[in-house]
Design a protein around this motif. Structure first.
Motif, PDB file in Angstrom:
ATOM      1  N   ALA A 175     -49.117 -23.755 -23.141  1.00  0.00           N
ATOM      2  CA  ALA A 175     -49.018 -23.162 -24.479  1.00  0.00           C
ATOM      3  C   ALA A 175     -48.365 -21.790 -24.413  1.00  0.00           C
ATOM      4  O   ALA A 175     -47.503 -21.453 -25.234  1.00  0.00           O
ATOM      5  N   LYS A 176     -48.765 -20.986 -23.442  1.00  0.00           N
ATOM      6  CA  LYS A 176     -48.163 -19.664 -23.283  1.00  0.00           C
ATOM      7  C   LYS A 176     -46.679 -19.771 -22.951  1.00  0.00           C
ATOM      8  O   LYS A 176     -45.857 -19.005 -23.457  1.00  0.00           O
ATOM      9  N   PHE A 177     -46.348 -20.729 -22.100  1.00  0.00           N
ATOM     10  CA  PHE A 177     -44.959 -20.895 -21.682  1.00  0.00           C
ATOM     11  C   PHE A 177     -44.059 -21.259 -22.856  1.00  0.00           C
ATOM     12  O   PHE A 177     -42.988 -20.661 -23.029  1.00  0.00           O
ATOM     13  N   VAL A 178     -44.459 -22.235 -23.679  1.00  0.00           N
ATOM     14  CA  VAL A 178     -43.565 -22.652 -24.768  1.00  0.00           C
ATOM     15  C   VAL A 178     -43.427 -21.544 -25.816  1.00  0.00           C
ATOM     16  O   VAL A 178     -42.351 -21.369 -26.410  1.00  0.00           O
ATOM     17  N   ALA A 179     -44.492 -20.773 -26.042  1.00  0.00           N
ATOM     18  CA  ALA A 179     -44.388 -19.639 -26.969  1.00  0.00           C
ATOM     19  C   ALA A 179     -43.404 -18.610 -26.427  1.00  0.00           C
ATOM     20  O   ALA A 179     -42.551 -18.086 -27.164  1.00  0.00           O
ATOM     21  N   ALA A 180     -43.508 -18.304 -25.133  1.00  0.00           N
ATOM     22  CA  ALA A 180     -42.606 -17.337 -24.518  1.00  0.00           C
ATOM     23  C   ALA A 180     -41.171 -17.850 -24.508  1.00  0.00           C
ATOM     24  O   ALA A 180     -40.219 -17.097 -24.759  1.00  0.00           O
ATOM     25  N   LYS A 181     -41.018 -19.136 -24.217  1.00  0.00           N
ATOM     26  CA  LYS A 181     -39.679 -19.737 -24.176  1.00  0.00           C
ATOM     27  C   LYS A 181     -38.997 -19.630 -25.531  1.00  0.00           C
ATOM     28  O   LYS A 181     -37.820 -19.280 -25.623  1.00  0.00           O
ATOM     29  N   ARG A 182     -39.754 -19.907 -26.600  1.00  0.00           N
ATOM     30  CA  ARG A 182     -39.177 -19.814 -27.949  1.00  0.00           C
ATOM     31  C   ARG A 182     -38.847 -18.359 -28.301  1.00  0.00           C
ATOM     32  O   ARG A 182     -37.782 -18.069 -28.842  1.00  0.00           O
ATOM     33  N   TRP A 208     -44.783 -14.535 -18.846  1.00  0.00           N
ATOM     34  CA  TRP A 208     -43.983 -15.739 -19.072  1.00  0.00           C
ATOM     35  C   TRP A 208     -42.677 -15.378 -19.777  1.00  0.00           C
ATOM     36  O   TRP A 208     -41.606 -15.899 -19.456  1.00  0.00           O
ATOM     37  N   LEU A 209     -42.764 -14.490 -20.768  1.00  0.00           N
ATOM     38  CA  LEU A 209     -41.571 -14.073 -21.491  1.00  0.00           C
ATOM     39  C   LEU A 209     -40.559 -13.448 -20.539  1.00  0.00           C
ATOM     40  O   LEU A 209     -39.365 -13.778 -20.592  1.00  0.00           O
ATOM     41  N   VAL A 210     -41.017 -12.547 -19.693  1.00  0.00           N
ATOM     42  CA  VAL A 210     -40.110 -11.872 -18.765  1.00  0.00           C
ATOM     43  C   VAL A 210     -39.437 -12.887 -17.850  1.00  0.00           C
ATOM     44  O   VAL A 210     -38.230 -12.805 -17.588  1.00  0.00           O
ATOM     45  N   ASP A 257     -38.423 -26.034 -13.312  1.00  0.00           N
ATOM     46  CA  ASP A 257     -37.580 -24.935 -12.834  1.00  0.00           C
ATOM     47  C   ASP A 257     -38.323 -24.216 -11.724  1.00  0.00           C
ATOM     48  O   ASP A 257     -39.261 -23.489 -11.967  1.00  0.00           O
ATOM     49  N   ASN A 258     -37.883 -24.452 -10.501  1.00  0.00           N
ATOM     50  CA  ASN A 258     -38.605 -23.891  -9.367  1.00  0.00           C
ATOM     51  C   ASN A 258     -38.595 -22.362  -9.358  1.00  0.00           C
ATOM     52  O   ASN A 258     -39.524 -21.726  -8.895  1.00  0.00           O
ATOM     53  N   ASN A 259     -37.523 -21.746  -9.879  1.00  0.00           N
ATOM     54  CA  ASN A 259     -37.471 -20.294  -9.915  1.00  0.00           C
ATOM     55  C   ASN A 259     -38.460 -19.743 -10.921  1.00  0.00           C
ATOM     56  O   ASN A 259     -39.169 -18.787 -10.670  1.00  0.00           O
ATOM     57  N   LEU A 260     -38.501 -20.373 -12.100  1.00  0.00           N
ATOM     58  CA  LEU A 260     -39.349 -19.866 -13.170  1.00  0.00           C
ATOM     59  C   LEU A 260     -40.832 -19.989 -12.819  1.00  0.00           C
ATOM     60  O   LEU A 260     -41.617 -19.116 -13.126  1.00  0.00           O
ATOM     61  N   PHE A 261     -41.192 -21.059 -12.136  1.00  0.00           N
ATOM     62  CA  PHE A 261     -42.600 -21.341 -11.877  1.00  0.00           C
ATOM     63  C   PHE A 261     -43.025 -20.992 -10.455  1.00  0.00           C
ATOM     64  O   PHE A 261     -44.134 -21.337 -10.040  1.00  0.00           O
TER      65      PHE A 261
END
Length: 260
Positions: free
Chosen positions: A11-18, A39-41, A253-257
């Motif tokens: 949930a945090k990830f999709v909010a940050a992604k948007r 997550w946003l950064v 995404d291996n870099n993102l996670f």
């Protein structure tokens, strides 16, 4: 990799992604502090690497600054930026008026200064952060170290006349020592249960000697982006009175996670 995330992190990830999509090249952007802001950064760092996005970020804490530099974001100070196009940050609680409680991560002072020096503030949060009435999350109040027990006593005395359910204040600790903010101050966490009049409480707390700032953000947030574990994202604009919803796909995404 995304399959390893907990529902709350999804949930945090999709909010940050948007919310990362709001950032455009050339902007000066305030970068919040906390797990959702992290997550946003990371999402913005991905845009820097993959899309060539170029913007300058003003972090609200030393740890956000470190993460931003690590993912390739140009970091400047608020003094250098002077004014910001946008600030994106998380919240510990938000209500229907987009009033917030912030400061669970200990950066409320810088967060409030940066947010109020911006044309817009966007909050990113998972759905569990929405409440009917603020106050279940302890309200952080930043105080100077000198005479902090006196400040605590004055705060608790003041709460007697406020529309709140609880009236105790505890010093935030870091192990066996008091927690110290980036500005060298301490934090009192107020266990209020319910805040009947957030605007009044915010004004009264800041009149108490020794209090630097409180974690009530009133009339500062313009939009909230709410993430859900199934990939849905709801965006509410308090100024336009609009609500929109969409669904984001989880992409490995291996870099993102890599740090999760």
């Amino acid at each position: 990799m995304s399959g390893e995330l907990s529902p709350i992190d999804k949930a945090k990830f999709v909010a940050a992604k948007r919310a990362a999509e709001f950032v455009e090249s050339g902007m000066r952007v305030g970068l919040g502090t906390g797990s959702t802001a992290a997550w946003l950064v990371r999402c913005l760092g991905e845009r820097v690497r993959e899309e060539g996005l170029r913007f300058r970020g003003v972090p609200t804490s030393a740890r956000t600054a470190d993460l931003a530099r690590e993912v390739g974001i140009e970091v400047i100070s608020l003094d250098e930026a002077r004014w910001l196009d946008l600030t994106i940050d998380g919240a510990d609680e938000f209500d229907a008026n987009l009033s917030l409680i912030k400061g669970g991560g200990g950066a409320l002072l810088q967060e409030k200064i940066v947010a109020t020096a911006s044309d817009q503030m966007v909050v990113i949060a998972d759905a569990a952060k929405e409440v009917e009435t603020l106050g279940a999350f302890p309200l952080p109040v930043e105080v100077i170290p000198f005479g902090w027990p006196t400040s605590q006593a004055l705060v608790e005395e003041t709460l007697v006349s406020m529309d709140v359910m609880g009236r105790s204040a505890t010093l935030r600790m870091n192990g066996e020592r008091p927690y110290v903010t980036d500005e060298g101050n301490h934090i009192l966490d107020l266990h209020l249960g319910r805040i009947g009049n957030p605007r009044q409480l915010a004004m009264v707390l800041n009149q108490i000697p020794g209090v630097v700032e409180n974690g009530l953000f009133i009339d500062i947030c313009d939009q909230v982006v709410i993430g859900y574990s199934d990939g849905r994202v709801e965006t509410r604009d308090i100024n336009e009175g609009t609500v929109s919803e969409e669904r984001l796909d989880f992409v490995e995404d291996n870099n993102l996670f890599r740090d999760i």
